[in-house]
Every structure is written in C-alpha cells, then in structure tokens.
Design a protein around this motif. Structure first.
Motif, PDB file in Angstrom:
ATOM      1  N   ASP A   1      -5.298  -0.840  -3.943  1.00  3.54           N
ATOM      2  CA  ASP A   1      -5.250   0.603  -4.173  1.00  3.54           C
ATOM      3  C   ASP A   1      -4.428   1.052  -5.386  1.00  3.54           C
ATOM      4  OD1 ASP A   1      -5.255   0.176  -0.968  1.00  3.54           O
ATOM      5  OD2 ASP A   1      -6.657   1.695  -1.651  1.00  3.54           O
TER       6      ASP A   1
ATOM      7  N   MET B   1     -11.835   8.396  10.727  1.00  2.00           N
ATOM      8  CA  MET B   1     -12.377   7.041  10.895  1.00  2.00           C
ATOM      9  C   MET B   1     -11.222   6.047  10.921  1.00  2.00           C
ATOM     10  SD  MET B   1     -15.729   6.958   8.420  1.00  2.00           S
ATOM     11  CE  MET B   1     -15.099   7.772   6.986  1.00  2.00           C
ATOM     12  N   ALA B   2     -11.357   5.025  11.741  1.00  2.76           N
ATOM     13  CA  ALA B   2     -10.341   3.973  11.787  1.00  2.76           C
ATOM     14  C   ALA B   2     -10.739   2.890  10.807  1.00  2.76           C
ATOM     15  CB  ALA B   2     -10.222   3.409  13.193  1.00  2.76           C
ATOM     16  N   ARG B   3      -9.867   2.605   9.846  1.00  5.81           N
ATOM     17  CA  ARG B   3     -10.183   1.630   8.816  1.00  5.81           C
ATOM     18  C   ARG B   3      -9.784   0.217   9.239  1.00  5.81           C
ATOM     19  NH1 ARG B   3      -6.727   1.651   3.406  1.00  5.81           N
ATOM     20  NH2 ARG B   3      -5.740  -0.115   4.424  1.00  5.81           N
TER      21      ARG B   3
ATOM     22  N   TYR C   1     -11.450  12.869   6.148  1.00  5.15           N
ATOM     23  CA  TYR C   1     -11.887  13.771   5.079  1.00  5.15           C
ATOM     24  C   TYR C   1     -12.249  15.101   5.705  1.00  5.15           C
ATOM     25  CZ  TYR C   1     -16.790  13.030   6.416  1.00  5.15           C
ATOM     26  OH  TYR C   1     -17.976  12.991   7.108  1.00  5.15           O
TER      27      TYR C   1
ATOM     28  N   ASP D   1      -8.789  16.782  -0.153  1.00  2.11           N
ATOM     29  CA  ASP D   1      -9.846  16.929   0.847  1.00  2.11           C
ATOM     30  C   ASP D   1     -10.090  15.616   1.589  1.00  2.11           C
ATOM     31  OD1 ASP D   1     -11.106  15.483  -1.085  1.00  2.11           O
ATOM     32  OD2 ASP D   1     -12.669  16.966  -1.506  1.00  2.11           O
ATOM     33  N   SER D   2      -9.169  14.675   1.417  1.00  2.00           N
ATOM     34  CA  SER D   2      -9.239  13.436   2.187  1.00  2.00           C
ATOM     35  C   SER D   2      -7.866  12.783   2.156  1.00  2.00           C
ATOM     36  CB  SER D   2     -10.288  12.492   1.596  1.00  2.00           C
ATOM     37  OG  SER D   2      -9.851  11.991   0.353  1.00  2.00           O
TER      38      SER D   2
ATOM     39  N   HIS E   1      -5.747   8.937   3.309  1.00  2.00           N
ATOM     40  CA  HIS E   1      -5.576   7.675   4.039  1.00  2.00           C
ATOM     41  C   HIS E   1      -4.267   7.781   4.808  1.00  2.00           C
ATOM     42  CE1 HIS E   1      -8.831   5.242   2.218  1.00  2.00           C
ATOM     43  NE2 HIS E   1      -8.721   6.147   1.259  1.00  2.00           N
TER      44      HIS E   1
ATOM     45  N   ARG F   1       1.292   4.161  -2.685  1.00  2.00           N
ATOM     46  CA  ARG F   1       0.682   5.372  -2.198  1.00  2.00           C
ATOM     47  C   ARG F   1       1.476   6.612  -2.632  1.00  2.00           C
ATOM     48  NH1 ARG F   1       1.750   7.560   2.748  1.00  2.00           N
ATOM     49  NH2 ARG F   1       0.406   9.280   3.295  1.00  2.00           N
TER      50      ARG F   1
ATOM     51  N   PHE G   1       0.846  -1.188   0.000  1.00  2.00           N
ATOM     52  CA  PHE G   1       0.000   0.000   0.000  1.00  2.00           C
ATOM     53  C   PHE G   1       0.886   1.245   0.000  1.00  2.00           C
ATOM     54  CE2 PHE G   1      -4.347   1.442   1.410  1.00  2.00           C
ATOM     55  CZ  PHE G   1      -4.076   2.782   1.242  1.00  2.00           C
TER      56      PHE G   1
ATOM     57  N   GLN H   1      -5.241  10.652  -5.137  1.00  2.00           N
ATOM     58  CA  GLN H   1      -6.271  10.194  -4.225  1.00  2.00           C
ATOM     59  C   GLN H   1      -7.338  11.241  -3.923  1.00  2.00           C
ATOM     60  OE1 GLN H   1      -4.723   8.966  -0.531  1.00  2.00           O
ATOM     61  NE2 GLN H   1      -4.187  10.974   0.181  1.00  2.00           N
TER      62      GLN H   1
ATOM     63  N   TYR I   1      -8.590   7.031   8.113  1.00  2.00           N
ATOM     64  CA  TYR I   1      -9.024   7.795   6.942  1.00  2.00           C
ATOM     65  C   TYR I   1      -9.638   9.093   7.457  1.00  2.00           C
ATOM     66  CZ  TYR I   1     -11.943   9.299   3.023  1.00  2.00           C
ATOM     67  OH  TYR I   1     -12.551  10.045   2.036  1.00  2.00           O
TER      68      TYR I   1
ATOM     69  N   TRP J   1      -4.444   1.788   9.729  1.00  2.00           N
ATOM     70  CA  TRP J   1      -4.794   2.908   8.860  1.00  2.00           C
ATOM     71  C   TRP J   1      -6.002   3.680   9.377  1.00  2.00           C
ATOM     72  CZ3 TRP J   1      -2.245   4.466   4.391  1.00  2.00           C
ATOM     73  CH2 TRP J   1      -1.213   3.608   3.965  1.00  2.00           C
TER      74      TRP J   1
END
Lengths: 244, 534
Positions: A243, A78-80, A88, A144-145, A147, A24, A20, A31, A86, A84
């Motif tokens: 990804d 948020m916890a993915r 926004y 605007d977001s 990971h 990335r 990843f 992204q 995420y 990781w």
C-alpha cells in the motif's frame, strides 16, 4: 508445536499490518482520491510511440469515465482479511438535505464526518445501541471509502457513517451491512464425534516448518517477476509493496 | 487396496479475450499460447493414457469463459491463422538452425506445431471442448467448471443474486457443452465465504476446493485436517489443498520447474533474434512478444544459458515424477497409520502453468500418472466424486473465509489498487436485480437488452481484472475492460429504463461480447431457477 506455526503465521500477518499502519497515516488523505486510474491514455501513448511501422489497427479509443456518484445512499462493508475491513459509501444529496434541515445549513460542512465501527459479535439484531463495543474513526470530508483496521479475526462488525455535533453527539447518516472477519487460527471448538487427530496436525508442522501458501507465492514472485500469460494463479502473484 | 488417495486437479481458465474490433490483439495471444502450449499437450497426454489403458483419474476444471472461447468460431479461425503463421516460422527455424546445437529443438517445435494443427483441425474439428467431452465420457477424467466469468464471489456476496447468476451461468455453459451438470464447482481463486455453499447446493453442485487454511481454520477443528473433505452445513463438500504437494511443484528452493535441465522460459526468439527476421511473427507495430520458440535450458543461476536437450528435460521430468510419487507414498504411509480411513491428498494446480511456463510439466504429469498406476500400490488416484462415493459420511463444519491468493484471504482482490471497482460492480449488480424484477417477462429486443446487460455485468466481474490491477502488469487493459463493461451495462440500463433501446448498438455489443448465448437474466430476480436441477 502446532501452535508454533500458527504463531509464526500470525506474526507475519501482524508485521504486515504494522507496516500497513505506518504508511497508512502518511497516506490517509490520498486513499480517497486514488480511484481515478487514468492509465488508458498512457496505453495509447505507448502504442503511438512504437509506430515506426504502419499500424493496421486504429488506436484504441479512450474509455469514458465511470460516474463518481450514483445518487444513492450506500454504505457497504466488506471483510478483507482477519484484521481489516473495507467500507465505501455515498451520501445522496437528498440525505444531505435532510441533515441540513435538521441541523441548519452550516452544519454539513462544519460537523466532522466519522465512522463508528461496532463490534456486534453474537448480537442477534443490532439496533445501534446493543453492540459489544465500538470505535470511532474520524474521516476526511472528501473520503468515500476507508480501509479499517479492526485487528480482530472471527468477529462481526457493522459500521455507521455519521457526523459529530459540537456537543459530541454522533448522528448516524448511513448504516452498513454486517461483515465478519475470517478466522486466522485453528479453531478451539472441538467436535466430540469427530475429535481431531493430533498426529495428523503434527504431520503438517513437521513437513512445512511454518511455510504457508502465501509465503510460497511470494517465493515464486521473486523468481518469476512478470506473470506469463497474465493468468491469475496465486503462484504468480506479484506482491505489491504494501500500500504505498 | 490402496492405503491413500491422491486427487490431481487442474484448473484451466483465461478471461474472455475476444477482440474482433482489432486486426491484432495482444490479449488474444494469451489464448493462442495456452492452446498450443498447455491445452493441446494436455489433450495429447490424456489421449495417450487412454490409448494405453492406464488406470488413471484426473479432475479438470474448464472455466466457462475458456469453454466459450474454445467453442467460438471467430477465435477458432484466428487461432488457426496464428498456428499457420507459427508453422511457417517453424519451417524457417528448422532451416536457420541447421548444423547448430538448436536444430533438434527447432524440429521438435515444428513437429509439435504440425501435431497441434492435426489435433485442432482434423481430430476435434477446431473445437477442443469436444476433446474434454470424450475424456469425461471415458470415466477417467472428471470435468467440472467454475463461475461464469471467474467472478470473485466472496466480494460479491452483498448481492446473493449476483453470485447465483455467476454460478447458474457457469452451470448452463457446462451443460451446453457436456450435456450434463458438473459434479462440483471450482470456486474462482479458491475463494470461499460462508453461504456460498448454499448457492452451490441449489445447482446440485456437490463439492468445491479451498486453500489449506480454508479447512484447517474451519469453525470446528476438522478431525483429519486437510486429508479428508468436510461437509458445509448445506451438505456440499469442501476439499482442502495440500500444501506439501503444491510446494514441491512450485517452490523456488524445492520446486521442480527450476531444474537446470528444464527449458528456460525467458529466452524466446521473439526477443532474441534479429528484428527483420522475426518481424512478421511479432506484434505488427514491431513490439516484441513471445513466439514459443525457446532454445535454452535453465542451465544455472546466471545469464549464461546452454542449448536445450529434450532428452535431458524428459529424463529429469521422469525423475521428478518419481520423486513426487515417493513423497506422496511417504505422506500416505504416515497418515494411514494415524487415521482410521485412507487419507486423501488434494493437489490442485493452474493448468496453464503446465506446458506454457513449465514446458516439461505435461510430460511430468503423464509420467506421474503412469508411475502411480504401475510402480506402486500405496497411492491411488481419485476424483472428488469418487472419494465421496467411497466415504459419504464426513464431518460437518463451516470452512474459513479464504482464497489461494497472497496472504490467503481477499486482499489481492481488495486493496488500494483495485478497491474502487466494488462501488461500481455492486451498483450494477443491484440495478441488474432491480431490472430483472421489474421486467420479469421481457421479450424481443428488450429481452436481448436485459440479457446483454447481464453479460456485461458478468464480464466486468471477472476476478482477472482486479488481479491484474494488483500485479501491476497490463493494468491499463484490466482497467479498460472493467470500465468498458460497466459503461456498456450502464448504457443498456438507461435505454431499458427509458424505453429507448438502440438495436444497432445492442447488436454491436452482442457481436462483440457474444458468450453465454443461453444466459437467462431472470436469475437476477432471485426466483427459482429455470434450469433443471438433479
């Protein structure tokens, strides 16, 4: 022996995270642009192409796009998974104006945007200054977001979006909610009244030899390809190439 | 007394696919296929077990969207039309295959379709939810439900009220059809995160399921691993999925459905037969689709396929049921030696895999439940409620945030293909909460608009859309559904805020997205719920 299977599981996750990470960097800029999924037109086209026969239904009308902005200050975290997060965000014009009044009209485009990721595990009330540690992640102005790789399971995080002044000072624009990454291993916390039974855990390793349910799912994907019925069973998930 | 317990759990769910605006809908076919191939065969096997007084226990989760579709007049009507079309094809197939090795299989399909029609029309008056009501009342089947539209709750937790609305609407829908509260809740995608249990508790829901690591990676190491439930701090029980029994059913290497005697899913006359012959039974535009008429057995690893032989399929399913039972006995023998209480093995599956994908699956399930009842006394079937009655005292831990999706966490529903939806879903949830607080006593058209806004939000939140985007099949549809419901929400939001409601548009939306007729938007205000709790 128990440790072995969790080590294998952890390694496979670590490997995935590694891959990843590699991709990335290459696609960091991309992204942010990706939310514009413009597939409906494609769908119509495909239908239209097949029309050698009279089609009783009218072609489905194109959907109007969702707004890019809602005019509200937001930074949501948020916890993915264990490694990781995420985030926004949206910075309203009003918030931007306040910043410009404070630092001058040229400051907004000139000062670099940055995410400051605080580890606030065990912190009762986070006030910006009492984090365990923090890491800065430069982001592009259009982003605007994001990971965010934190690489730490079972830790609690909070994120600030801000801008870095030429002096190096970090000015917070928005602060996120708090998010905790899930655990990735068996807990070390034991319960005296319910002391764990090692033989029960041994049966799990003996029988599964390191197969976790996600691995099972990937096996199924290889066999089945497309999911019948379009149902959301984990057994049918077509794993995306990580990804890219 | 049995040495251990097995809880078989089937979760039946399809997203809300109802398209009266189209003469023909590919997505509605998901429902029709699932009814013919999974739900009706499941009903048949449960009827047979009850008729033969087999002492069995099964847990079935029917999602609120599925219940709503099964009970919907329009979809019932369309399903019947579909069924009649398939019956017509069935008769033609019986004639076409005469004097070929496929003839018996063609007759089997035709007879099953006749049986399905009889069950659907005559026995349950077109509403299959009634069948499950009967099963629930028999005491053998614990029917539960899920969140309203199968929303992915952990990623909704930034607005607790939105989660509460998913749960409450699910519970309301269940009460409407079953006249009582569900005992537990199937968390969509088995996805859990700390705090969800508090909301379940508010609605009297006593348990949910997590994936294996949801329990194994709990805050404190569980004494019995996954072989007993734990209590969350709220007192709601979490049952962990047993990996071994899942793997046995679905694994490529060891899984049953890949047996060479079983029916091959991917050879369907919808794709194989001459176009002019099959044309009336596929998509009106000529797009080839599955018809359910499949004549081959898996045969082997190559493309060479031999004709299906029903008897062989059944014998294999019997053998596999025996093997599954033997393995559970083996597992229980071992665990019972090291635990001071009977171990519980929890085996949850997606219902649609049985019958639709694994054609012999329902027969396997029936065979398994008969064997467990008659051929051994090590393992006993149980429901989660039954287990909690026997063992009301359990360890208290906080399960691990997890799901049964790929890699075990939330990535399937939050990755680069679908992450863009959350800024919109969260905005809509936040605005719905604000509306519910600012218009607490709405009446008439305004009340209807608020309820419809809530409905559109719920529909946009379905975990299916994010999942489909991640799997890269039918993506256009999932994106369209997400955007459409969000834009419907946004339109209603503007009209409510600006006090310029358009009754015709509202009515159109109500007709199109007509589920959850007793939904109450005030749940978003975060106040005490209006529905009674036990």
């Amino acid at each position: 022996m128990t440790a072995l299977i969790w080590a294998i599981a952890a390694m496979s996750v670590a490997l995935a995270v590694g891959i990843f990470l590699l991709v990335r960097n290459k696609d960091g800029a991309r992204q942010t642009a990706k939310p514009e999924v413009r597939k409906p037109e494609l769908f119509d086209f495909e239908l239209a192409r097949e029309i050698d026969f009279p089609a009783p239904e009218s072609p489905r009308e194109a959907v109007v796009e969702l707004p890019r902005k809602y005019g509200r200050d937001r930074l949501v975290l948020m916890a993915r998974d264990p490694y990781w997060l995420y985030a926004y965000w949206e910075v309203s014009a009003a918030r931007q104006d306040v910043f410009s009044e404070q630092f001058g009209p040229a400051a907004w485009p000139a000062f670099r945007p940055m995410l400051r990721v605080y580890d606030i595990t065990g912190v009762d009330k986070f006030n910006g200054g009492n984090a365990q540690s923090y890491v800065d992640i430069p982001v592009s102005a259009e982003a605007d977001s994001w990971h965010i790789e934190v690489g730490q399971a079972d830790r609690t995080f909070c994120v600030d979006l801000g801008r870095v002044l030429p002096t190096g000072e970090f000015v917070t624009l928005l602060r996120s909610n708090v998010a905790t990454t899930p655990r990735a291993t068996i807990s070390d916390r034991l319960d005296e009244e319910w002391m764990w039974l090692e033989d029960v855990y041994r049966s799990l390793t003996r029988m599964h030899t390191g197969v976790s349910s996600p691995l099972l799912i990937e096996e199924m994907r290889e066999r089945m390809g497309v999911a019948p019925l379009g149902i959301s069973s984990p057994e049918f998930i077509a794993r995306r190439e990580e990804d890219n | 007394m049995a040495k251990g317990y097995l809880a078989l759990v089937l979760h039946a769910h399809l997203p809300y696919v109802r398209h009266p605006e189209h003469a023909y809908s590919l997505e509605e076919r998901w429902l029709y296929e699932a009814i013919t191939e999974t739900y009706i065969p499941l009903i048949w096997l449960l009827e047979r077990l009850l008729r033969d007084h087999v002492p069995f226990k099964l847990t079935v989760s029917l999602s609120p969207t599925l219940m709503s579709m099964l009970a919907d007049d329009f979809l019932q009507h369309r399903y019947l039309a579909h069924l009649d079309k398939m019956l017509e094809l069935g008769e033609r197939e019986v004639r076409r295959t005469r004097d070929t090795p496929f003839h018996d299989t063609a007759r089997m399909y035709r007879d099953r379709l006749h049986g399905a029609r009889d069950t659907f029309v005559r026995r349950y008056d077109r509403n299959l939810v009634r069948a499950f009501k009967g099963f629930l009342e028999s005491g053998h089947v614990e029917v539960i439900t899920s969140a309203a539209t199968h929303g992915y709750l952990p990623l909704m937790m930034v607005h607790g009220e939105a989660v509460r609305a998913q749960v409450e609407t699910g519970v309301r829908t269940f009460r409407k059809h079953f006249g009582r509260n569900p005992a537990g809740l199937w968390l969509p995608e088995c996805s859990y995160t700390a705090g969800l249990d508090e909301i379940l508790k508010e609605y009297g829901l006593r348990y949910f399921f997590t994936d294996t690591h949801g329990l194994l990676f709990a805050s404190h190491r569980p004494r019995f691993g996954i072989f007993a439930p734990v209590f969350c701090p709220s007192g709601v029980a979490a049952f962990g999925r047993d990996l071994e029994s899942s793997k046995q059913v679905w694994s490529v290497q060891e899984g049953y459905p890949g047996d060479y005697n079983y029916r091959e899913y991917y050879r369907d006359i919808g794709f194989d037969l001459d176009f002019d012959y099959i044309k009336p039974y596929i998509h009106p535009t000529g797009l080839r689709v599955n018809t359910g008429f499949k004549y081959y057995r898996i045969t082997g690893k190559t493309n060479h396929k031999e004709p299906y032989v029903q008897e062989w399929g059944r014998n294999t399913a019997d053998a596999h049921a025996g093997n599954f039972m033997f393995n559970r006995e083996h597992q229980v023998h071992y665990l019972a030696r090291v635990m001071e209480r009977p171990p519980l093995i929890v085996a949850p599956y997606d219902a649609e895999l049985f019958g639709h994908w694994w054609f012999e699956g329902p027969y396997w399930l029936e065979s398994l439940m008969r064997k467990i009842a008659h051929d051994q006394d090590t393992v006993e079937l149980i429901t989660p409620s039954g287990y909690l009655r026997h063992f009301p005292c359990n360890q208290v831990v906080t399960p691990c945030s997890s799901s049964w999706g790929n890699k075990g966490y939330h990535e399937v529903w939050l990755n680069r293909s679908n992450d863009w939806i959350y800024r919109h879903l969260h905005w809509a949830a936040e605005q719905m909460i604000a509306l519910a607080r600012e218009y607490p006593q709405a009446e008439g058209v305004q009340r209807r608009a608020l309820n419809q806004a809530a409905r559109e939000l719920l529909l946009a939140q379905a975990s299916d859309w994010a999942f489909i985007m991640a799997t890269e099949t039918m993506v256009e549809y999932a994106v369209r559904r997400t955007k459409t419901h969000l834009l419907n929400f946004k339109g209603l939001w503007h009209q409510i805020r600006e006090d310029r409601l358009e009754p015709y548009w509202l009515e159109e939306l109500e007709n199109q997205n007509n589920l959850f007729d007793d939904l109450d938007y005030s749940v978003y205000a975060g106040a005490e719920s209006a529905i009674s709790k036990p």
